[in-house]
Write an enzyme that holds these catalytic residues in place. Sequence first.
Site, PDB file in Angstrom:
ATOM      1  N   LYS A 204       0.840  -1.198   0.000  1.00 59.17           N
ATOM      2  CA  LYS A 204       0.000   0.000   0.000  1.00 59.17           C
ATOM      3  C   LYS A 204       0.875   1.249   0.000  1.00 59.17           C
ATOM      4  O   LYS A 204       0.675   2.169  -0.779  1.00 59.17           O
ATOM      5  CB  LYS A 204      -0.930  -0.034   1.219  1.00 59.17           C
ATOM      6  CG  LYS A 204      -1.788   1.197   1.350  1.00 59.17           C
ATOM      7  CD  LYS A 204      -2.755   1.110   2.513  1.00 59.17           C
ATOM      8  CE  LYS A 204      -3.439   2.461   2.703  1.00 59.17           C
ATOM      9  NZ  LYS A 204      -4.396   2.483   3.798  1.00 59.17           N
ATOM     10  N   GLU A 210      10.445  -4.691   4.640  1.00 57.06           N
ATOM     11  CA  GLU A 210      10.527  -6.106   4.221  1.00 57.06           C
ATOM     12  C   GLU A 210      10.245  -6.225   2.721  1.00 57.06           C
ATOM     13  O   GLU A 210      10.974  -6.891   1.982  1.00 57.06           O
ATOM     14  CB  GLU A 210       9.480  -6.951   4.972  1.00 57.06           C
ATOM     15  CG  GLU A 210       9.731  -7.130   6.449  1.00 57.06           C
ATOM     16  CD  GLU A 210       9.041  -6.074   7.308  1.00 57.06           C
ATOM     17  OE1 GLU A 210       8.805  -4.943   6.818  1.00 57.06           O
ATOM     18  OE2 GLU A 210       8.761  -6.380   8.478  1.00 57.06           O
ATOM     19  N   GLY A 261      -4.890  -1.745   4.889  1.00 60.65           N
ATOM     20  CA  GLY A 261      -4.092  -2.888   4.413  1.00 60.65           C
ATOM     21  C   GLY A 261      -4.788  -4.220   4.628  1.00 60.65           C
ATOM     22  O   GLY A 261      -4.866  -5.063   3.731  1.00 60.65           O
ATOM     23  N   ARG A 262      -5.343  -4.424   5.833  1.00 67.13           N
ATOM     24  CA  ARG A 262      -5.962  -5.725   6.130  1.00 67.13           C
ATOM     25  C   ARG A 262      -7.333  -5.864   5.492  1.00 67.13           C
ATOM     26  O   ARG A 262      -7.983  -6.904   5.631  1.00 67.13           O
ATOM     27  CB  ARG A 262      -6.009  -5.942   7.649  1.00 67.13           C
ATOM     28  CG  ARG A 262      -6.660  -4.827   8.430  1.00 67.13           C
ATOM     29  CD  ARG A 262      -6.340  -4.906   9.917  1.00 67.13           C
ATOM     30  NE  ARG A 262      -6.809  -3.743  10.666  1.00 67.13           N
ATOM     31  CZ  ARG A 262      -6.120  -2.606  10.790  1.00 67.13           C
ATOM     32  NH1 ARG A 262      -4.958  -2.473  10.192  1.00 67.13           N
ATOM     33  NH2 ARG A 262      -6.602  -1.608  11.510  1.00 67.13           N
ATOM     34  N   GLU A 347      -5.109  -6.609  14.690  1.00 71.75           N
ATOM     35  CA  GLU A 347      -4.580  -5.309  14.261  1.00 71.75           C
ATOM     36  C   GLU A 347      -5.702  -4.265  14.292  1.00 71.75           C
ATOM     37  O   GLU A 347      -5.465  -3.092  14.555  1.00 71.75           O
ATOM     38  CB  GLU A 347      -3.945  -5.393  12.859  1.00 71.75           C
ATOM     39  CG  GLU A 347      -2.992  -4.245  12.575  1.00 71.75           C
ATOM     40  CD  GLU A 347      -2.191  -4.407  11.285  1.00 71.75           C
ATOM     41  OE1 GLU A 347      -2.773  -4.196  10.201  1.00 71.75           O
ATOM     42  OE2 GLU A 347      -0.990  -4.722  11.348  1.00 71.75           O
ATOM     43  N   HIS A 378      -5.930 -33.130  17.059  1.00 73.20           N
ATOM     44  CA  HIS A 378      -4.830 -33.990  17.519  1.00 73.20           C
ATOM     45  C   HIS A 378      -3.667 -33.170  18.065  1.00 73.20           C
ATOM     46  O   HIS A 378      -2.550 -33.671  18.165  1.00 73.20           O
ATOM     47  CB  HIS A 378      -4.380 -34.896  16.367  1.00 73.20           C
ATOM     48  CG  HIS A 378      -5.488 -35.815  15.937  1.00 73.20           C
ATOM     49  ND1 HIS A 378      -5.738 -37.018  16.545  1.00 73.20           N
ATOM     50  CD2 HIS A 378      -6.459 -35.657  15.000  1.00 73.20           C
ATOM     51  CE1 HIS A 378      -6.791 -37.582  15.984  1.00 73.20           C
ATOM     52  NE2 HIS A 378      -7.255 -36.769  15.040  1.00 73.20           N
ATOM     53  N   LYS A 487       9.209  -0.840  13.983  1.00 70.45           N
ATOM     54  CA  LYS A 487       9.802  -0.487  12.679  1.00 70.45           C
ATOM     55  C   LYS A 487      10.906   0.551  12.874  1.00 70.45           C
ATOM     56  O   LYS A 487      11.985   0.454  12.299  1.00 70.45           O
ATOM     57  CB  LYS A 487       8.739   0.101  11.742  1.00 70.45           C
ATOM     58  CG  LYS A 487       7.682  -0.867  11.270  1.00 70.45           C
ATOM     59  CD  LYS A 487       6.773  -0.156  10.254  1.00 70.45           C
ATOM     60  CE  LYS A 487       5.523  -0.946   9.949  1.00 70.45           C
ATOM     61  NZ  LYS A 487       4.555  -0.228   9.129  1.00 70.45           N
TER      62      LYS A 487
HETATM   63  O1  F6P Z   1       2.441  -3.998   9.790  1.00 68.91           O
HETATM   64  C1  F6P Z   1       1.647  -2.892   9.575  1.00 68.91           C
HETATM   65  C2  F6P Z   1       1.159  -2.767   8.187  1.00 68.91           C
HETATM   66  O2  F6P Z   1       0.993  -1.415   7.948  1.00 68.91           O
HETATM   67  C3  F6P Z   1      -0.142  -3.523   7.928  1.00 68.91           C
HETATM   68  O3  F6P Z   1      -1.254  -2.848   8.374  1.00 68.91           O
HETATM   69  C4  F6P Z   1      -0.073  -3.652   6.463  1.00 68.91           C
HETATM   70  O4  F6P Z   1      -1.001  -4.578   6.002  1.00 68.91           O
HETATM   71  C5  F6P Z   1       1.369  -4.071   6.290  1.00 68.91           C
HETATM   72  O5  F6P Z   1       2.061  -3.290   7.236  1.00 68.91           O
HETATM   73  C6  F6P Z   1       1.945  -3.883   4.931  1.00 68.91           C
HETATM   74  O6  F6P Z   1       1.941  -2.545   4.551  1.00 68.91           O
HETATM   75  P1  F6P Z   1       2.163  -2.127   3.056  1.00 68.91           P
HETATM   76  O7  F6P Z   1       1.073  -2.746   2.237  1.00 68.91           O
HETATM   77  O8  F6P Z   1       2.118  -0.651   3.043  1.00 68.91           O
HETATM   78  O9  F6P Z   1       3.507  -2.656   2.614  1.00 68.91           O
END
Ligand code: F6P
Length: 518
Positions: A204, A210, A261-262, A347, A378, A487
């Site tokens: 987003k 990452e 995002g979620r 979240e 199990h 972060k």
């Molecule tokens: O970990 C926080 C967060 O902002 C989530 O809400 C989001 O889904 C994820 O990081 C990834 O964010 P982005 O889509 O901006 O890379």
Amino acid sequence: MTRIRCDRTPAWRQLQAAFESSGKQLDVRSALAQDPQRFAQFSQSAPYVFADLSKNRIDAATEQLLLDLAAQCGVAEHRDAMFAGSAINHTEQRPVGHVLLRQPRAAAATANDWERAQREQVHTTLDAMLDYAERVRGDAAITDIVNIGIGGSDLGPQMAVRALGDYASPRQRLHFVSNVDGHELAATLALLKPASTVFLIASKTFTTIETMTNALSAKAWFEAQGGTDIARHFAALTTNVAAAQAFGISTTFGFWDWVGGRYSLWSAIGLPIAIAIGAAAFRELLAGAHAMDVHFRGAPLAQNLPVRLGLLDVWYRNFHGFTSRSIAPYHSALQRLPAYLQQLEMESNGKRVDAQGAALPYCTAPVLWGEPGTNGQHAYFQMLHQGTDVVPLEFIAVKKPHHQLAAHHPLLLANVLAQAQALLMGKDDAGGHRHFPGNRPSTFLLLDELSPAALGALLALQEHRVFVSGSIWNINSFDQWGVELGKVLAKDIAPRLDSGDSTGLDASTAGLLARLRS
Ligand code: F6P
């Protein structure tokens, strides 16, 4: 709109009294035995989902008080404010518009100004993304699609691609790389050839460390292997199209800051799903979710499934004090559903201050966890049946399987029914090792088939139940400030791993840093 804190309403006090006088002793076994109408009263049909709530520790009087609580907290007004595009995500000054992403182009007459204003750009982007999905699906040279993204840019698409595996083209493999742990990307790259791979960089913000690290490494690998046509082999799914272009990706599919995002699998973030199952099936996924939106928006609260589930969540968390909820999908394709729901619930509602920023005196999101059945049986079901904690369970079963192995499905269904029955009925054995106390609550969600539309409806149901409890708790379910601190600190620590500088660090972190460098 002004939201009212649940603990300041008359209904909250009445619920406390009801809990003390009868709620905490309610024995669901007797309630079912004494009231022939209980199953009918506590079951509910909603689009694509039938729900049996009758095994829960609730009676009609309590449910009425919970509905009063919803009315006094203004849940319906809050819901309508979301649909109307008010900036209900007030800490980020944004509307919350994921419901709009699944609204059909020829939308109902009920559409409001905000919906009408956004609809054209939503559908133009959707058409472009689905057109691209079909081109990638039909491209004989492409065998592998790699989604690079994390959190909402991974969990939703990954879960849905697995869930709808029976609808996917077997010709192409979908991979998901989320972790910054290089093992994940390295293992995936080892399976690929640049000429037959499309990388989708899903973020987003297009700043998540990452995802940026994985994207850079994927691009470096692509170029090192002789790949040149970035426009053909990389696409970006983002609200930050400028950053994607600066990164060197010209094929981009945008969305908007009002999509959390979620809550984003319905947007361009859903591109891997569309590539897997095709444009028509992706539209069915949206249509299923929209059907649930219509139900949530229009059904009276007493017959509104997301409302009933969300209120039950509040009853368990705040009155019974249950700390977690377990999810047990009896369908192996729903393997990633618990992880997806963890982000959705925890979240969204893992917050400790109210909408005005004041510390809350009551609990919010439970811990959510689970595994597909029958595997969980199990592993940890022992604790669910005989442990000291009560964990409300949510079973998900599917009537019609997509395989021909005749012996399996009846056995699977027998197991899910038996587990719910065992939790409820228990077994008397003089209180010793073989004794099952019973009266352990569960909800049973039943789908006819794990189709794209049914999955869409199931997910929208979960989104809205989280909305309802968050609304009662008077929190902002749509921000996620709690992920920011880690972060920032990781950025500070990263260069210290090189330099060894531990100035200003606490003694434990400094000690670990030194050990990692030794
Ligand atoms: O970990 C926080 C967060 O902002 C989530 O809400 C989001 O889904 C994820 O990081 C990834 O964010 P982005 O889509 O901006 O890379």
